[in-house]
Design a protein around this motif. Structure first.
Motif, PDB file in Angstrom:
ATOM      1  N   GLY A 157       0.855  -1.174   0.058  1.00  0.00           N
ATOM      2  CA  GLY A 157       0.070  -0.218  -0.086  1.00  0.00           C
ATOM      3  C   GLY A 157       0.870   1.070  -0.080  1.00  0.00           C
ATOM      4  N   ALA A 158       2.060   0.976  -0.677  1.00  0.00           N
ATOM      5  CA  ALA A 158       2.715   2.354  -0.588  1.00  0.00           C
ATOM      6  C   ALA A 158       2.692   3.250  -1.620  1.00  0.00           C
ATOM      7  N   ARG A 159       2.950   4.412  -1.247  1.00  0.00           N
ATOM      8  CA  ARG A 159       2.775   5.917  -2.081  1.00  0.00           C
ATOM      9  C   ARG A 159       3.929   5.604  -3.281  1.00  0.00           C
ATOM     10  N   ILE A 160       3.552   6.168  -4.288  1.00  0.00           N
ATOM     11  CA  ILE A 160       4.448   6.079  -5.553  1.00  0.00           C
ATOM     12  C   ILE A 160       5.894   6.509  -5.248  1.00  0.00           C
ATOM     13  N   SER A 161       5.885   7.561  -4.348  1.00  0.00           N
ATOM     14  CA  SER A 161       7.111   8.155  -4.271  1.00  0.00           C
ATOM     15  C   SER A 161       7.816   7.342  -3.246  1.00  0.00           C
ATOM     16  N   GLU A 162       7.127   6.633  -2.229  1.00  0.00           N
ATOM     17  CA  GLU A 162       7.824   5.779  -1.380  1.00  0.00           C
ATOM     18  C   GLU A 162       8.469   4.508  -2.141  1.00  0.00           C
ATOM     19  N   VAL A 163       7.919   4.208  -2.924  1.00  0.00           N
ATOM     20  CA  VAL A 163       8.414   3.071  -3.623  1.00  0.00           C
ATOM     21  C   VAL A 163       9.616   3.598  -4.818  1.00  0.00           C
ATOM     22  N   THR A 164       9.563   4.590  -5.349  1.00  0.00           N
ATOM     23  CA  THR A 164      10.395   4.912  -6.246  1.00  0.00           C
ATOM     24  C   THR A 164      11.814   5.523  -5.355  1.00  0.00           C
ATOM     25  N   GLY A 165      11.557   5.793  -4.203  1.00  0.00           N
ATOM     26  CA  GLY A 165      12.616   6.360  -3.372  1.00  0.00           C
ATOM     27  C   GLY A 165      13.384   5.186  -2.901  1.00  0.00           C
ATOM     28  N   LEU A 166      12.817   3.866  -2.693  1.00  0.00           N
ATOM     29  CA  LEU A 166      13.473   2.802  -2.217  1.00  0.00           C
ATOM     30  C   LEU A 166      14.937   2.592  -2.642  1.00  0.00           C
ATOM     31  N   ASP A 167      15.937   2.183  -1.682  1.00  0.00           N
ATOM     32  CA  ASP A 167      17.289   1.865  -2.096  1.00  0.00           C
ATOM     33  C   ASP A 167      17.141   0.333  -1.477  1.00  0.00           C
ATOM     34  N   VAL A 168      18.156  -0.389  -2.403  1.00  0.00           N
ATOM     35  CA  VAL A 168      18.106  -1.885  -2.184  1.00  0.00           C
ATOM     36  C   VAL A 168      18.180  -2.050  -0.606  1.00  0.00           C
ATOM     37  N   ASP A 169      19.077  -1.555   0.054  1.00  0.00           N
ATOM     38  CA  ASP A 169      19.120  -1.701   1.499  1.00  0.00           C
ATOM     39  C   ASP A 169      17.933  -1.533   2.484  1.00  0.00           C
ATOM     40  N   ASP A 170      16.767  -0.880   1.719  1.00  0.00           N
ATOM     41  CA  ASP A 170      15.796  -0.932   2.504  1.00  0.00           C
ATOM     42  C   ASP A 170      14.807  -2.155   2.470  1.00  0.00           C
ATOM     43  N   LEU A 171      15.349  -3.033   1.876  1.00  0.00           N
ATOM     44  CA  LEU A 171      14.597  -4.446   1.658  1.00  0.00           C
ATOM     45  C   LEU A 171      15.128  -5.419   2.495  1.00  0.00           C
TER      46      LEU A 171
END
Length: 308
Positions: A157-171
């Motif tokens: 349920g993320a906002r589009i800005s939250e997903v495009t702002g993800l870095d690999v280390d956030d996962l």
């Protein structure tokens, strides 16, 4: 000063708008139409002078605007049109008070109607699944990226800005969670479903290395190796919906709305959904319960033996 009837005050006010305020011709014409309707309403109440008008009469006028007057051939107005008309009416009363034509401005406290609350548009589960399948129909790096992107949007349920702002280390795929950076710098950890984990893992192994033409931490990359933009991510969804044959206006927020609605339909507590969405107040989340109430009504109407 002799008392002037409503029509005379209206004309003085319109002249004031032209001469003193330099109002445009279209504005004056719009005000004239609105105030003529107000004048006719007051005449129907046998209110010949503005001194005879009170706040209740102004409010009654707004009610009539919203209901319409079939006998006079006047349709009901939308809330936006009612608000525009009120601007003209309030301007008239303010002018009359400033000119000493009335003792008080009775329209000062009258506020326009609140616009109807727009319910979020959620897609049925089968349509969301069709979009996800369409995004990853091909087996190349960008298709793997697109599937992972949309799976994440819907899974948490993320906002589009939250997903495009993800870095690999956030996962954390082993823990099946992701750190989302929300509005106001508020981070939250959100669980990820198994299909999203699988899609992201496939992208990291077989897709991202081909797109990573330069170093950088961004999870989702464009064809040049830079961070995928919000606009490009939006287009990914639009293209997938078109390939899936979904003939609706679909945006990244549609997946967010669908996420919340499907959770609540499945029995999730509204406060849990609030945390997942990153809403600071549960009141913001409760708009989704209005959607599920409609669903419950439909089920009740068709299933309960005494519903009708």
């Amino acid at each position: 000063m002799p008392e002037q009837d409503v029509a005379e005050v209206v004309q003085r006010y319109l002249d004031h708008l032209v001469v003193e305020r330099g109002a445009a011709a279209n504005t004056v014409s719009s005000y004239r139409r609105d105030l003529e309707r107000y004048r006719d309403f007051l005449a129907g109440r046998r209110l010949a002078a503005l001194r005879d008008v009170d706040e209740a009469a102004v409010r009654d006028f707004l009610v009539q605007l919203r209901k319409g007057d079939p006998d006079a051939g006047q349709p009901a107005l939308a809330d936006s049109s009612v608000a525009r008309t009120l601007v003209a009416v309030r301007g008239l009363h303010k002018f009359a008070a400033a000119e000493g034509l009335v003792d008080t401005d009775v329209a000062h406290a009258v506020r326009p109607p609140k616009p109807a609350r727009r319910l979020p548009k959620a897609l049925p589960v089968d349509e969301v699944l069709a979009i996800l399948e369409a995004a990853g129909a091909a087996d190349h790096p960008r298709a793997l990226r697109d599937r992972a992107l949309l799976e994440l949007l819907y899974s948490c349920g993320a906002r589009i800005s939250e997903v495009t702002g993800l870095d690999v280390d956030d996962l954390d795929l082993e823990d099946r969670s992701v750190v989302l950076r929300g509005k106001g710098g508020k981070d939250r950890i959100v669980p990820i479903g198994r299909p999203a984990v699988a899609a992201v893992d496939a992208y990291l192994v077989r897709g991202r290395p081909s797109l990573a033409k330069k170093g950088g931490p961004a999870l989702f990359l464009n064809a040049r190796g830079g961070r995928l933009s919000r606009q490009s991510a939006w287009q990914v969804l639009v293209d997938a919906a078109e390939r899936a044959g979904i003939d609706k206006d679909v945006s990244p927020h549609t997946l967010r709305h669908s996420f919340a609605t499907h959770l609540l339909d499945g029995g999730a507590d509204v406060r849990v959904v609030q945390e997942l969405l990153g809403h600071s107040s549960v009141t913001t989340t409760q708009v989704y319960t209005l959607v599920t109430v409609n669903t419950m009504r439909e089920v009740y109407a068709t299933a309960h033996p005494r519903a009708r």
